[in-house]
Write an enzyme that holds these catalytic residues in place. Sequence first.
Site, mmCIF file in Angstrom:
data_model
loop_
_atom_site.group_PDB
_atom_site.id
_atom_site.type_symbol
_atom_site.label_atom_id
_atom_site.label_comp_id
_atom_site.label_asym_id
_atom_site.label_seq_id
_atom_site.Cartn_x
_atom_site.Cartn_y
_atom_site.Cartn_z
ATOM 1 N N TYR A 119 0.853 -1.191 0.000
ATOM 2 C CA TYR A 119 0.000 0.000 0.000
ATOM 3 C C TYR A 119 0.901 1.259 0.000
ATOM 4 C CZ TYR A 119 -2.550 3.868 1.945
ATOM 5 O OH TYR A 119 -3.030 5.124 2.164
ATOM 6 N N LYS A 179 -11.661 -0.350 6.528
ATOM 7 C CA LYS A 179 -12.074 -1.130 5.364
ATOM 8 C C LYS A 179 -13.165 -2.150 5.745
ATOM 9 C CE LYS A 179 -8.653 0.978 3.084
ATOM 10 N NZ LYS A 179 -7.753 1.503 4.093
HETATM 11 C C1 LIG Z 1 -3.319 -2.554 2.859
HETATM 12 C C2 LIG Z 1 -3.528 -1.281 3.636
HETATM 13 N N1 LIG Z 1 -2.972 -1.155 4.847
HETATM 14 C C3 LIG Z 1 -3.119 -0.058 5.586
HETATM 15 C C4 LIG Z 1 -3.866 1.015 5.135
HETATM 16 C C5 LIG Z 1 -3.992 2.230 5.988
HETATM 17 O O1 LIG Z 1 -5.277 2.334 6.544
HETATM 18 P P1 LIG Z 1 -5.951 3.726 6.937
HETATM 19 O O2 LIG Z 1 -6.387 4.389 5.681
HETATM 20 O O3 LIG Z 1 -7.078 3.310 7.818
HETATM 21 O O4 LIG Z 1 -4.934 4.536 7.623
HETATM 22 C C6 LIG Z 1 -4.479 0.926 3.874
HETATM 23 C C7 LIG Z 1 -5.300 2.023 3.304
HETATM 24 O O5 LIG Z 1 -5.304 3.147 3.648
HETATM 25 C C8 LIG Z 1 -4.286 -0.241 3.108
HETATM 26 O O6 LIG Z 1 -4.800 -0.357 1.892
HETATM 27 N N1 LIG Z 2 -4.575 10.349 -0.149
HETATM 28 C C1 LIG Z 2 -4.445 9.137 0.612
HETATM 29 C C2 LIG Z 2 -4.802 7.953 -0.216
HETATM 30 C C3 LIG Z 2 -5.402 6.874 0.609
HETATM 31 S S1 LIG Z 2 -5.459 5.307 -0.185
HETATM 32 C C4 LIG Z 2 -6.559 4.389 0.838
HETATM 33 C C5 LIG Z 2 -6.488 2.908 0.720
HETATM 34 N N2 LIG Z 2 -5.433 2.332 1.453
HETATM 35 C C6 LIG Z 2 -6.440 2.373 -0.666
HETATM 36 O O1 LIG Z 2 -5.582 1.518 -0.964
HETATM 37 O O2 LIG Z 2 -7.290 2.751 -1.466
HETATM 38 C C7 LIG Z 2 -3.010 9.018 1.079
HETATM 39 O O3 LIG Z 2 -2.156 9.740 0.580
HETATM 40 O O4 LIG Z 2 -2.741 8.247 1.979
#
Ligand SMILES: Cc1ncc(COP(=O)(O)O)c(C=O)c1O
Ligand SMILES: N[C@@H](CCSC[C@H](N)C(=O)O)C(=O)O
Length: 458
Positions: free
Chosen positions: A143, A242
Amino acid sequence: MSGGSFPGSSKDKVNGAGKALTTHDLDGHDLPPSPAPSTPRNGGRKYALATELVYTESNDQYNAASVPIYQSATFKQTSASGGGMEYDYTRSGNPTRTHLERHLAKIMNAERALVVSSGMGALDVITRLLRPGDEVVTGDDLYGGTNRLLKYLSTHGGIVVHHVDTTDPETIRGVVNNKTAMVLLETPTNPLIKIVDIPSIASIAHAANPAAVVAVDNTMLSPLLQNPLDLGADVVYESGTKYLSGHHDLMAGVIAINDSALGEKLYFTINASGCGLSPFDSWLLLRGIKTLGVRMEKQQANAMRIATFLESHGFKVRYPGLKSHPQYDLHWSMARGAGAVLSFETGDVNVSERIVESARLWAISVSFGCVNSLISMPCRMSHASIDAKTRAERALPEDIIRLCVGIEDPEDLIDDLSRAVRIGAVNNVEQLVQAGAVNITPEGFQALKINDSAEASS
Ligand SMILES: Cc1ncc(COP(=O)(O)O)c(C=O)c1O
Ligand SMILES: N[C@@H](CCSC[C@H](N)C(=O)O)C(=O)O
């Protein structure tokens, strides 16, 4: 509630179970204990997971069906000695949050769960176990926000971060050593849906350094479908934003552990940094978790329909529910389901953009795991914080489209996607009309063009 009476009930108020423990800060100094007593491993689960998601016992004095929201920053004490009460201040502990943590410990097969204000907050808490000079081994498909935090730690925190292909445990064997303090894994990875062999990598990491912490991000599957602690991980964390919450109405992060000393260190950081989840969001997350089973069942069934539809139209689809996934067997050796996130490539970034922008039912949004379906281009959205050069080095295709499937009628989802793909695959308006992608007949369109040019020349 399994694993202890509801905090805040009269029998818990003075000298709750956690009070007897001695705890330590990150450097091993004695600390007053945290207010959330440990639950027995597996949280005393009695029923199937789908039942346990819904089932909570509360010793609330009024037998409230819904866990009360203790919307209070501070708690009155019975003396000035600063001890004796289970709760003093919500940053340090709150009954609604404790209820959620115990519920999560139960469903995550953990001794203890902790909840914080976001998934990234959870990773931040975990990575504060690291010291300058420590090495972290992690994946080359992660991510974007995880990559960003690790990059920050390497540029500002003196941490050495190795991004490697975690789909091959032998690659890990070649890079771990006695300075490896953490191995950080995602499986399936976001957004390439690669599968990582948690048991093999955990044993390789622990052989190289028994003190290494193997941390697994389980966001892509949720505890309903995979339990990394049972597969050899030391810490599991998830974005509760999520699947766990399921409605995109809150941000949350969850951490689960089976080692009480590690749990106390993590709790110390949460209290010290002040990132514990608020009482209201704790309540919302508890509510969301109850429907995780039914939501996930429908989301997965829909995702399988969508993946099959795309694959049957010649797209290279990445989804562990498809037998064509190169690591299908590995995935199913660890997980109980495929989740509802899939990705596919079109071969052309402009085509991908047109497909994404032509969807009507599929919202163009980051995030996933929610009841409504989302479509996105990771390189421009969720993974835009990884610079283009690094994305290219790590073979993250610019044209990749990610679909996060919700609970809508699958025929509606397929119709909308099919229409968007038709629009995306053609590059001028005549082709769109021929493809039937707009609500006009080819003859009507021709007539319209004549009228247009007549208007233009008048
Ligand atoms: C695989 C994964 N881990 C961690 C995160 C972080 O979660 P959050 O947006 O709740 O901070 C995200 C998305 O944001 C994600 O897609
Ligand atoms: N602007 C945000 C983007 C969040 S992405 C959220 C989620 N993990 C996904 O994979 O869609 C940032 O810069 O963190």
